[in-house]
Motif scaffolding. Structure first.
Motif, PDB file in Angstrom:
ATOM      1  N   PRO A  97       0.828  -1.212   0.000  1.00  0.00           N
ATOM      2  CA  PRO A  97       0.000   0.000   0.000  1.00  0.00           C
ATOM      3  C   PRO A  97       0.860   1.258   0.000  1.00  0.00           C
ATOM      4  N   GLY A  98       0.482   2.184  -0.862  1.00  0.00           N
ATOM      5  CA  GLY A  98       1.198   3.448  -0.954  1.00  0.00           C
ATOM      6  C   GLY A  98       2.413   3.433  -1.853  1.00  0.00           C
ATOM      7  N   THR A  99       2.689   2.303  -2.511  1.00  0.00           N
ATOM      8  CA  THR A  99       3.890   2.213  -3.350  1.00  0.00           C
ATOM      9  C   THR A  99       3.586   2.052  -4.830  1.00  0.00           C
TER      10      THR A  99
ATOM     11  N   ARG B 100       2.670   6.091 -10.090  1.00  0.00           N
ATOM     12  CA  ARG B 100       1.631   7.043 -10.501  1.00  0.00           C
ATOM     13  C   ARG B 100       1.148   6.733 -11.913  1.00  0.00           C
TER      14      ARG B 100
ATOM     15  N   ALA C 216      -5.987   8.898  -2.387  1.00  0.00           N
ATOM     16  CA  ALA C 216      -5.816   7.728  -1.522  1.00  0.00           C
ATOM     17  C   ALA C 216      -6.604   7.902  -0.223  1.00  0.00           C
TER      18      ALA C 216
ATOM     19  N   ASP D 223      -4.837   3.054  -2.785  1.00  0.00           N
ATOM     20  CA  ASP D 223      -3.829   4.002  -3.259  1.00  0.00           C
ATOM     21  C   ASP D 223      -4.434   5.190  -4.008  1.00  0.00           C
TER      22      ASP D 223
ATOM     23  N   HIS E  44      -9.279   0.218  -7.883  1.00  0.00           N
ATOM     24  CA  HIS E  44      -8.373   0.612  -6.815  1.00  0.00           C
ATOM     25  C   HIS E  44      -7.406  -0.539  -6.568  1.00  0.00           C
TER      26      HIS E  44
END
Length: 288
Positions: free
Chosen positions: A16-18, A21, A37, A43, A205
């Motif tokens: 998560p969060g990686t 883009r 997010a 994310d 997502h």
């Protein structure tokens, strides 16, 4: 009772969060991650650009929030593909997928298409289940996938990939909320997606699911059956309120997700009521 094992747990998916883009999971598709997010959107919303390389055209699927930074990132990805937008497609009406649909349609001079007139607006196109769209040098088949919402659609690409919106998440499970969601319809939609034999699932997502997408779909059906069994086991001991059921079934969930867990529990109880297994009076449920 033991929960079914999620096949994704061994796949080495991005933490998560990686997530990047911008990514190109296959030649037909570029994914642009929106900056929204949250515990519910993971994310952020995945906006997909679909088109045959070299066609000079692209379809935007789920533009997401009407955010200037996100629009700039999408325009940069379009420039990298040397493509102009010829249509904006939306999987369902929730704002994290649909808010930018009409503004971006006007910005790009492209029609908006979805299953709900609330999304398309008066000048948009309502999509029919089973129709084949010939756009941007390729095809997108419209697959009805109600359950998360009544108007939910998925889009099957010529490559065999399916853009599944919120029918499947890259991590965890989609919320089927009360009273908007319908668990029976959702289970039918998961089976319909499975029967397509998808080459990959690109989710609204979370990360792309490419190793064994059919196994994920089977797991999600099993997960719903497990949740039903948990509720029935609790109610076999004594009647319970919805908050009591949520506390027992979701002991480790973060507080921000508790309202969604409660709505999902209510939707599952609706299914059990329809099948004659449970009675519900307000917040109180008991075996029928």
């Amino acid at each position: 009772m033991s929960a079914p094992v999620d096949p994704r747990s061994t796949w080495g998916l991005p933490a998560p969060g990686t997530m990047a883009r911008v990514a190109d999971p296959e030649p037909l598709v570029t994914r642009v991650l929106a900056p929204n997010a949250s515990p519910m959107t993971l994310d952020g919303t995945n906006t997909h650009l679909v088109g045959e390389p070299g066609s000079g055209q692209a379809v935007v699927v789920d533009p997401g929030p009407d955010d200037p930074a996100h629009l700039a990132a999408v325009e940069a990805a379009l420039a990298a593909r040397d493509a102009r937008v010829v249509a904006v497609l939306v999987t369902h009406h929730h704002g994290d997928h649909a808010a930018a649909a009409r503004p971006w349609g006007r910005h790009f001079g492209a029609p908006v298409a979805a299953a709900s007139p609330a999304v398309t607006g008066p000048g948009g196109r309502l999509l029919a289940p089973g129709e084949r769209l010939r756009l941007a040098g390729t095809t997108l088949d419209v697959v009805p996938t109600p359950g998360h919402t009544a108007d939910h659609l998925a889009f099957r690409l010529a490559s065999g990939t399916v853009l599944v919106g919120d029918a499947v998440l890259g991590r965890g499970t989609s919320v089927v909320s009360h009273p908007e969601g319908d668990v029976l319809a959702y289970l039918d939609s998961l089976r319909r997606l499975h029967d397509l034999g998808p080459a990959a699932l690109y989710c609204g997502h979370g990360p792309e699911l490419t190793l064994d997408p059919s196994a994920v779909l089977r797991h999600l059906v099993d997960h719903r059956a497990h949740r039903e069994a948990q509720l029935l086991a609790l109610l076999a001991v004594a009647p319970r309120t919805v908050p009591e059921l949520v506390a027992a079934v979701y002991p480790d969930v973060v507080p921000a997700v508790l309202p969604a867990a409660a709505q999902s529990t209510r939707a599952t109880l609706d299914k059990l009521v329809a099948e004659g297994h449970v009675r519900v009076d307000g917040d109180r449920a008991e075996l029928a």
